[in-house]
Design an enzyme around this catalytic site. Structure first.
Site, PDB file in Angstrom:
ATOM      1  N   GLU A 161       1.108  -1.130   0.095  1.00 32.43           N
ATOM      2  CA  GLU A 161      -0.103  -0.110   0.065  1.00 32.43           C
ATOM      3  C   GLU A 161       0.966   1.423  -0.002  1.00 32.43           C
ATOM      4  OE1 GLU A 161      -1.989   2.945   2.794  1.00 32.43           O
ATOM      5  OE2 GLU A 161      -2.407   1.075   3.560  1.00 32.43           O
TER       6      GLU A 161
ATOM      7  N   CYS B 175      -1.608   9.040   3.557  1.00 37.41           N
ATOM      8  CA  CYS B 175      -1.493   8.318   2.141  1.00 37.41           C
ATOM      9  C   CYS B 175      -2.656   8.558   1.313  1.00 37.41           C
ATOM     10  CB  CYS B 175      -1.370   6.566   2.485  1.00 37.41           C
ATOM     11  SG  CYS B 175      -2.692   5.884   3.232  1.00 37.41           S
TER      12      CYS B 175
END
Length: 682
Positions: free
Chosen positions: A255, A294
């Protein structure tokens, strides 16, 4: 000086040397020395496999879920301790809420999933597959915990959430974890793990912590292990391509930080609620965690005629934002999590400034509140404008991990989708519009570029969790630059830690393995009647064979009168030409109701109630004169935990109902769910 310790092989270990000196992001004061130098990772991973794995696999999904719930409650009671240290990461109270209570919320969410799994250590997946003409050879799938460890390498921005959102999933699956948070904020992770270990809620070996650099931690992973990585795309790809990771076919979930976008719809006007919603959402994504997420919005994609109104409104909102010491009254944005991040951000800002115009620079317009910029890791918000985003493309390649975003224009919705695509894959894109057709068009065109798409408008904004909030029951990840991985997602996430195996054999054998009755398996007659037996006494496969009933036209008419269902196929024999029916047909629900009348034992007994039907099918028309009977079979048993000491101890029993006619063919099948009292009430 205090050592930030590792928890490995059942003990807290302070390693020699200094790999990193952790400092308070607000004051610059030293918190402690971090090191994992000298740790034996081969032994650490093996300890998890040998000690933690068997203990977790011995538990059922229900027990593991209850364990997560107990842990969540325990940490909730101690959350203020975590909040106090979290200020040192530069986080405001609101930022810490996302990290701390968001992480604990993941534990609660995955604890609740225990009810979607069987009361077994393994999971039976999907439906039976018939592999033979006579029904004596069938197939199925089971899913068992992988016999390795989950190695979680987490980013610095969420030292609590990053750990808890991942271990919630692997622990429910029955797999132990070794967690390596970023050394920058591992001091907060260490504090939480200390409380977890002190609670003794998790079996020993199910959670280990490496607080330092962790060099060599992946050198000893094996094919039963799972690796997850959250952080930069460049680092993640290097680790994912390690030769033994490829050689051993080790699952590696990446990720990566991505260049997420938020799009203002073409139909929005400056005085629409959606315009204000858009500005609020962008402002939040810039200021929450000082833009260190993120999922933060890096690209603000706006219809070209609205660029200047968006620019003005966003600048006005940023000017009203108090920035500084997160403990100070009214401060909305704190510092970056570590001083080293300031230097990295400045380098990326220099690259972006070569192609873009700065339209808001907080360092020139805002003053820090109760904070010294020379000591803390503070960066003021910066907004760029890119007038030609198809030509000046650094904005689609460089991620400034902080309170920075870029406004860019588009002419058509197709152009907006193209701009989103220049980011080469994102964790999330949002579109703000009250036009559902526009939202549909954009979503279907942009979905392949994103792991998640949020559609915001006046109808859902009040309850929306926001652009930057991945939810435990939805998948988190994204294609391309975002890493190509997938985590969380409720039950889907748990599957990543299970091995799906096809099993084949006789229905009796598959029934024994799965502990779920398989059609074609033996059905010994129950004695006494199944409704006279307590939960513990019931055996999968035991069956009640009922008396029979011959269906009449009077049955059909009476049921129509009671139910109000006068559908022509039941009531008008003259309307059947061109249909599938030869003559008046009995209601399917009459057949099921009559079946209940045949199989129910009416006297008071261990059966407390019937609360549902699954997989009901009417497989053959039943005409007047047809004689039906029922086979009622114990299909599956699921134990339930007591909600309080005074609660009735009980379990859920799924009964397979097979209604057959005088030719022996099934005319209806269903699974009914009943609540059955346990003999042992302790």
């Amino acid at each position: 000086m205090r050592k930030i310790e590792n928890y490995v092989m059942g003990q807290w270990v302070a390693c020699n040397g200094v790999e990193y000196v952790a400092r308070n992001a607000v004051t610059g004061e030293v918190i402690g020395e971090v090191s994992s130098a000298g740790l034996d990772y081969a032994e650490i991973l093996e300890y998890g496999r040998r000690v933690g794995g068997p203990a977790l696999r011995a538990m059922t999904f229900r027990e593991r879920g209850q364990m997560l719930k107990n842990l969540a409650l325990y940490l909730t009671e101690r959350k203020e301790i975590f909040y106090e240290l979290s200020y040192a990461t530069g986080a405001t109270r609101a930022d810490s809420w996302i990290d701390i209570e968001g992480g604990i919320g993941n534990l609660f969410s995955y604890a609740s999933l225990r009810r979607q799994f069987p009361d077994k250590p393994y999971h039976v997946d999907g439906q039976t597959v018939n592999l033979s003409k006579g029904g004596t050879f069938i197939g199925h799938h089971i899913m068992v915990p992988r016999r390795g460890v989950a190695v979680h390498i987490n980013a610095f921005n969420f030292p609590v959430w990053g750990m808890l959102e991942k271990i919630a999933v692997n622990l429910l699956a029955g797999v132990p974890a070794v967690v390596k948070p970023s050394e920058y904020t591992s001091y907060l992770t260490e504090l939480v793990v200390r409380h977890i270990i002190d609670s003794a809620i998790l079996p020993e070996g199910s959670l280990q912590l490496v607080t330092g650099l962790g060099r060599g931690i992946l050198d000893h992973v094996r094919n039963q292990d799972v690796v997850t990585f959250t952080g930069s795309a460049a680092t993640g790809k290097k680790l994912k391509a390690l030769p033994h990771i490829v050689e051993e076919s080790i699952p590696f979930n990446l990720e990566a930080d991505s260049l997420n976008a938020s799009v203002l719809g073409t139909t929005v006007k400056p005085d629409d609620p959606e315009f204000e919603i858009f500005i609020k959402e962008i402002h939040r994504e810039i200021t929450v965690k000082a833009g260190q997420k993120c999922t933060a919005v890096r690209r603000i994609i706006v219809p070209e005629h609205l660029v200047e109104p968006v620019e003005r409104a966003l600048a006005d909102r940023l000017r009203s934002t108090r920035i500084g010491n997160p403990k100070a009254e009214g401060v909305r944005m704190g510092a970056l999590a570590a001083h080293i991040q300031v230097d990295r951000l400045k380098k990326n800002l220099e690259i972006l400034a070569r192609e873009q115009e700065v339209v808001f620079d907080g360092s020139k317009e805002l003053q820090l509140v109760e904070a010294d910029p020379s000591r803390g890791a503070f960066v003021q918000p910066i907004i760029f404008r890119n007038n030609n985003p198809f030509k000046n493309t650094a904005v689609h390649e460089v991620e400034p991990f902080g309170p920075v975003s870029t406004i860019m224009p588009y002419k058509t919705l197709e152009e907006a989708v193209a701009l989103v695509g220049l980011g080469k894959g994102s964790l999330v894109t949002s579109i703000i519009t009250n036009d559902d057709k526009e939202a549909t068009h954009f979503t279907l065109e942009a979905a392949h570029l994103n792991g998640r798409i949020l559609v915001l408008n006046r109808r859902c904004a009040k309850e929306s969790t926001g652009h930057g909030s991945p939810m435990p029951m939805l998948t988190h990840g994204g294609p391309g630059r975002a890493g190509g991985g997938e985590e969380m997602g409720g039950v889907r996430g748990v599957m990543h830690y299970l091995q799906r195996t096809a099993i084949q054999g006789h229905p009796d054998t598959i029934t024994e393995i799965t502990q779920i009755y398989q059609p074609g398996a033996s059905r010994p007659e129950a004695e006494p009647h199944l409704f006279r037996q307590y939960f513990e006494d019931l055996k999968v496969g035991d069956t009640v064979y009922t008396h029979k009933h011959t269906v009449t036209e009077a049955d059909i008419v009476n049921f129509a009168n009671v139910s109000g269902d006068n559908f022509y196929a039941h009531m008008d024999a003259t309307s059947l030409e061109g249909t599938l029916f030869e003559r008046r047909v009995a209601h399917g629900y009459f057949i099921l109701s009559k079946a209940a009348g045949l199989f129910v034992d009416p006297k008071k007994g261990p059966v407390l109630l019937n609360y549902g039907i699954e997989e009901c099918r009417f497989t053959k028309p039943v005409y007047p004169g047809t004689t039906i009977g029922v086979k009622l079979t114990v299909k599956e048993k699921i134990s339930q935990e007591k909600r309080s000491p005074d609660d009735i101890a009980r379990g859920i029993v799924k009964f397979y109902v097979d209604v057959y006619d005088d030719t022996g063919e099934s005319v209806a099948v269903a699974t009914i769910l009943t609540m059955v009292k346990k003999r042992n009430q302790s």
